[in-house]
Design a protein around this motif. Structure first.
Motif, PDB file in Angstrom:
ATOM      1  N   LEU A 186      -1.753  54.176  50.463  1.00  0.00           N
ATOM      2  CA  LEU A 186      -0.369  54.391  50.374  1.00  0.00           C
ATOM      3  C   LEU A 186       0.421  54.441  51.749  1.00  0.00           C
ATOM      4  O   LEU A 186       1.296  53.854  52.090  1.00  0.00           O
ATOM      5  CB  LEU A 186       0.066  55.724  49.449  1.00  0.00           C
ATOM      6  CG  LEU A 186       1.705  55.864  49.392  1.00  0.00           C
ATOM      7  CD1 LEU A 186       2.242  54.597  48.925  1.00  0.00           C
ATOM      8  CD2 LEU A 186       2.133  56.931  48.628  1.00  0.00           C
ATOM      9  N   VAL A 187      -0.257  55.220  52.476  1.00  0.00           N
ATOM     10  CA  VAL A 187       0.305  55.622  53.950  1.00  0.00           C
ATOM     11  C   VAL A 187       0.083  54.452  54.642  1.00  0.00           C
ATOM     12  O   VAL A 187       1.233  54.124  55.435  1.00  0.00           O
ATOM     13  CB  VAL A 187      -0.432  56.713  54.565  1.00  0.00           C
ATOM     14  CG1 VAL A 187      -0.302  57.041  55.928  1.00  0.00           C
ATOM     15  CG2 VAL A 187      -0.157  57.876  53.832  1.00  0.00           C
ATOM     16  N   GLN A 188      -0.990  53.670  54.500  1.00  0.00           N
ATOM     17  CA  GLN A 188      -0.912  52.383  55.572  1.00  0.00           C
ATOM     18  C   GLN A 188      -0.108  51.284  55.212  1.00  0.00           C
ATOM     19  O   GLN A 188       0.397  50.514  55.904  1.00  0.00           O
ATOM     20  CB  GLN A 188      -2.463  51.770  55.345  1.00  0.00           C
ATOM     21  CG  GLN A 188      -3.544  52.540  55.767  1.00  0.00           C
ATOM     22  CD  GLN A 188      -4.794  52.236  55.164  1.00  0.00           C
ATOM     23  OE1 GLN A 188      -5.012  51.517  54.432  1.00  0.00           O
ATOM     24  NE2 GLN A 188      -6.070  52.317  56.057  1.00  0.00           N
ATOM     25  N   ARG A 189       0.688  51.194  53.812  1.00  0.00           N
ATOM     26  CA  ARG A 189       1.665  50.617  53.577  1.00  0.00           C
ATOM     27  C   ARG A 189       3.030  50.926  53.987  1.00  0.00           C
ATOM     28  O   ARG A 189       3.935  49.769  54.217  1.00  0.00           O
ATOM     29  CB  ARG A 189       1.945  50.362  51.834  1.00  0.00           C
ATOM     30  CG  ARG A 189       0.443  49.235  51.447  1.00  0.00           C
ATOM     31  CD  ARG A 189       0.985  49.057  50.001  1.00  0.00           C
ATOM     32  NE  ARG A 189       0.907  50.108  48.928  1.00  0.00           N
ATOM     33  CZ  ARG A 189      -0.134  50.713  48.248  1.00  0.00           C
ATOM     34  NH1 ARG A 189      -1.482  50.009  48.538  1.00  0.00           N
ATOM     35  NH2 ARG A 189      -0.188  51.811  47.504  1.00  0.00           N
ATOM     36  N   VAL A 190       3.197  52.175  54.301  1.00  0.00           N
ATOM     37  CA  VAL A 190       4.669  52.760  54.614  1.00  0.00           C
ATOM     38  C   VAL A 190       4.785  53.122  55.923  1.00  0.00           C
ATOM     39  O   VAL A 190       5.807  53.297  56.515  1.00  0.00           O
ATOM     40  CB  VAL A 190       5.005  53.746  53.558  1.00  0.00           C
ATOM     41  CG1 VAL A 190       5.132  53.279  52.229  1.00  0.00           C
ATOM     42  CG2 VAL A 190       4.200  55.034  53.825  1.00  0.00           C
ATOM     43  N   TYR A 191       3.506  53.172  56.606  1.00  0.00           N
ATOM     44  CA  TYR A 191       3.684  54.080  58.073  1.00  0.00           C
ATOM     45  C   TYR A 191       3.045  53.000  59.199  1.00  0.00           C
ATOM     46  O   TYR A 191       2.062  52.371  59.061  1.00  0.00           O
ATOM     47  CB  TYR A 191       2.667  55.230  57.977  1.00  0.00           C
ATOM     48  CG  TYR A 191       2.719  55.909  59.204  1.00  0.00           C
ATOM     49  CD1 TYR A 191       3.869  56.483  59.838  1.00  0.00           C
ATOM     50  CD2 TYR A 191       1.473  55.966  59.892  1.00  0.00           C
ATOM     51  CE1 TYR A 191       3.708  57.163  61.140  1.00  0.00           C
ATOM     52  CE2 TYR A 191       1.102  56.545  60.931  1.00  0.00           C
ATOM     53  CZ  TYR A 191       2.411  57.087  61.890  1.00  0.00           C
ATOM     54  OH  TYR A 191       2.141  57.931  62.932  1.00  0.00           O
ATOM     55  N   ASP A 192       3.908  53.010  60.162  1.00  0.00           N
ATOM     56  CA  ASP A 192       3.312  52.144  61.405  1.00  0.00           C
ATOM     57  C   ASP A 192       3.060  53.163  62.446  1.00  0.00           C
ATOM     58  O   ASP A 192       4.002  53.726  63.228  1.00  0.00           O
ATOM     59  CB  ASP A 192       4.623  51.311  61.763  1.00  0.00           C
ATOM     60  CG  ASP A 192       3.990  50.266  62.817  1.00  0.00           C
ATOM     61  OD1 ASP A 192       3.000  50.484  63.500  1.00  0.00           O
ATOM     62  OD2 ASP A 192       4.977  49.514  63.373  1.00  0.00           O
ATOM     63  N   PRO A 193       1.891  53.075  62.834  1.00  0.00           N
ATOM     64  CA  PRO A 193       1.453  54.155  63.856  1.00  0.00           C
ATOM     65  C   PRO A 193       2.235  54.117  65.296  1.00  0.00           C
ATOM     66  O   PRO A 193       2.349  54.789  66.096  1.00  0.00           O
ATOM     67  CB  PRO A 193      -0.069  54.092  63.961  1.00  0.00           C
ATOM     68  CG  PRO A 193      -0.543  53.592  62.716  1.00  0.00           C
ATOM     69  CD  PRO A 193       0.789  52.544  62.354  1.00  0.00           C
ATOM     70  N   THR A 194       2.491  52.669  65.430  1.00  0.00           N
ATOM     71  CA  THR A 194       3.169  52.377  66.838  1.00  0.00           C
ATOM     72  C   THR A 194       4.464  52.603  66.971  1.00  0.00           C
ATOM     73  O   THR A 194       5.135  52.443  68.148  1.00  0.00           O
ATOM     74  CB  THR A 194       3.102  50.489  67.161  1.00  0.00           C
ATOM     75  OG1 THR A 194       3.710  50.102  66.117  1.00  0.00           O
ATOM     76  CG2 THR A 194       1.496  50.323  66.900  1.00  0.00           C
ATOM     77  N   LEU A 195       5.324  52.860  65.862  1.00  0.00           N
ATOM     78  CA  LEU A 195       6.689  53.220  65.980  1.00  0.00           C
ATOM     79  C   LEU A 195       6.866  54.605  66.557  1.00  0.00           C
ATOM     80  O   LEU A 195       7.907  54.683  67.429  1.00  0.00           O
ATOM     81  CB  LEU A 195       7.295  53.339  64.399  1.00  0.00           C
ATOM     82  CG  LEU A 195       8.591  53.036  64.567  1.00  0.00           C
ATOM     83  CD1 LEU A 195       9.187  52.072  64.917  1.00  0.00           C
ATOM     84  CD2 LEU A 195       9.132  53.056  63.227  1.00  0.00           C
ATOM     85  N   GLY A 196       5.970  55.562  66.464  1.00  0.00           N
ATOM     86  CA  GLY A 196       6.035  56.812  67.228  1.00  0.00           C
ATOM     87  C   GLY A 196       7.262  57.550  67.174  1.00  0.00           C
ATOM     88  O   GLY A 196       7.861  57.795  66.044  1.00  0.00           O
TER      89      GLY A 196
END
Length: 502
Positions: A186-196
């Motif tokens: 679920l997290v992988q679908r809603v979260y972009d680590p590069t956005l910071g």
């Protein structure tokens, strides 16, 4: 319910919503300083410094003008609401579109690295949504719906905090496998680590949009009406308020805008100018401890001052209020400044942020003088000479710019802190001098200056004494704080003072 009781109850409601909101925002500091490097946090500090100015431009004094004209005899409040909100919506759309279209050039103008254009667009959308919400909020205040006003404000803050915790703490930790690993898909679908740090702005944008939904009843009642001629008196009333608001923002936030521009590259070895802004911005947050006290005091004191203005002994009462306000703030100044060694790491989670701690006592003292200025400003509010407040604010703005220009290249962010202190101290001094001519109050100026000098001397002594070990230092600093409190109690005897004033 009597008028006095209703005013007091609404003051408490508005005050609680504002102060709780600021406390919750303050509690996000450990989150940001623990998760973001100083350079990344510098982006947040820099952009939100501009938001303070742009907020004033987006509403251009119309909120206050709406209050003023809605209370005039014979005014059709619904028609006024429709006209003002129509104007704000149109201007917000234009300004939001303009800022979004110019995102790239604006970022280069404010010395932020390229690739952050989406942050500027999100900021523009936040400003537009908040400006549109300002008029329905003003209507709630006009209709004495304090509870609804405060509830929506708190809902905005709580959603903002919750989204920050979700995107900045929960999502990264889940992806790292620290806990709740079953949520990783679920997290992988809603979260972009590069956005910071972008999630700070996205959280704000979502909270602002949610606020408009909660104001749905006030917005559904709106009927667009655009007729510029009847709006001219509102604009004539509003634009001086806008100018005064801009001057106030210069004094409050301009240092974080000027710092990356006027700080020589390499001034702090191993730190970029953006990192210096992040460090200064994080340490500035610690001075909010003083701001919270001032904010709480203002909500309680302003109606009190107006209620007391007709009393025979009101000048003596005002003097007593200033005296104890100043002494309480002096205790806070001493207590926080002397105990930064253990207070600061609770909020500033990375060692790089602790490099800026020497500015905290200076900023605390600056905010103390700002609180004194708010106390002293009662004279031009009670005598309907508020234009003096405009003059003082603009004088402070010019002084702030000049001192930052002179001091930043020499002292770095300490120069910005000193500029803030000098500005607020002189604003308080000028306000006192003018008040002495127009509305004399027997303020114990010499006595209060002596206590402030003692507080500064005590903090200087405590900060410059050689270390004798961590726990010994903690005990010594706590002991000096308690000694200062005991000295005030023994000399001033608050119970006796208040009995004498009764």
């Amino acid at each position: 319910m009597s008028i006095a009781k209703r005013l007091a109850s609404q003051t408490v409601v508005y005050g609680v919503s504002s102060i709780v909101g600021r406390v919750l925002n303050f509690l996000l500091v450990p989150l940001y300083t623990g998760r973001f490097a100083a350079a990344a946090y510098g982006i947040v500090t820099g952009l939100y410094a501009y938001v303070s100015f742009l907020n004033v431009l987006f509403t251009y004094g119309m909120e206050t003008a709406y209050f003023r004209f809605a209370n005039r005899a014979g005014t059709d409040r619904q028609d006024l609401y429709n006209r003002v909100l129509t104007l704000i919506i149109l201007s917000s759309v234009v300004l939001t579109a303009l800022l979004s279209a110019l995102a790239g050039p604006l970022l280069s103008l404010i010395d932020l690295p390229p690739g952050n254009e989406r942050y500027a667009i999100w900021i523009a959308l936040i400003l537009g949504l908040d400006a549109v919400a300002a008029i329905p909020f003003a209507r709630l205040r006009l209709e004495n719906k304090a509870v609804k006003f405060a509830s929506i404000r708190l809902a905005n803050i709580l959603l903002y905090v919750a989204l920050n915790l979700f995107f900045i703490v929960l999502c990264p930790d889940v992806l790292a496998g620290k806990y709740l690993t079953g949520l990783q898909p679920l997290v992988q679908r809603v979260y972009d680590p590069t956005l910071g740090v972008g999630y700070v702005f996205l959280s704000n944008l979502a909270a602002s949009a949610f606020t408009l939904l909660l104001l749905g009843r006030e917005l559904l009642d709106f009927r667009p009406r655009l007729n510029l001629e009847p709006l001219r008196p509102l604009w004539q009333y509003a634009y001086p308020i806008m100018l005064m608001g801009l001057a106030g923002m210069v004094n409050e936030t301009l240092d974080r805008i000027l710092l990356p521009k006027w700080l020589p590259e390499g001034f702090y070895p191993g730190r970029s100018n953006l990192a210096a802004v992040g460090i200064y911005g994080a340490c500035y947050k610690l001075s909010i401890l003083m701001s919270l006290v001032i904010q709480a005091f203002r909500y309680a004191a302003e109606p009190f001052f107006f209620a007391q203005s007709g009393e025979k002994n009101s000048p003596r009462t005002f003097a007593l209020v200033l005296k104890w306000f100043t002494l309480c703030c002096a205790v806070l100044f001493v207590g926080v400044s002397l105990n930064l060694d253990w207070i600061a790491p609770l909020f500033l989670k990375r060692p790089e942020y602790l490099e800026g701690l020497p500015v905290v006592p200076v900023l605390l003292l600056a905010n103390l003088f700002l609180g004194v200025y708010y106390n002293l400003s009662v004279w031009f509010k009670l005598t309907d000479k508020t234009y003096f407040g405009t003059y003082i604010s603009f004088g402070g703005a010019v002084l702030t710019i000049a001192l930052n220009f002179l001091l930043i290249p020499v002292l770095g962010y300490m120069g910005s802190a000193i500029a803030t202190l000098v500005c607020y101290a002189l604003m308080a001094a000028v306000c006192w001098a003018l008040g002495n001519q127009h509305f004399p109050v027997p303020y114990p100026v010499g006595r209060l200056l002596a206590w402030l000098a003692a507080a500064v001397a005590l903090v200087t002594l405590g900060r410059w004494l050689p270390s004798m070990g961590q726990w010994t230092d903690y005990a010594l600093h706590l002991g000096l704080t308690l000694a200062f409190i005991a000295a005030i109690w023994l000399v001033e005897r608050p119970a006796r003072a208040f009995r004498a004033a009764a």
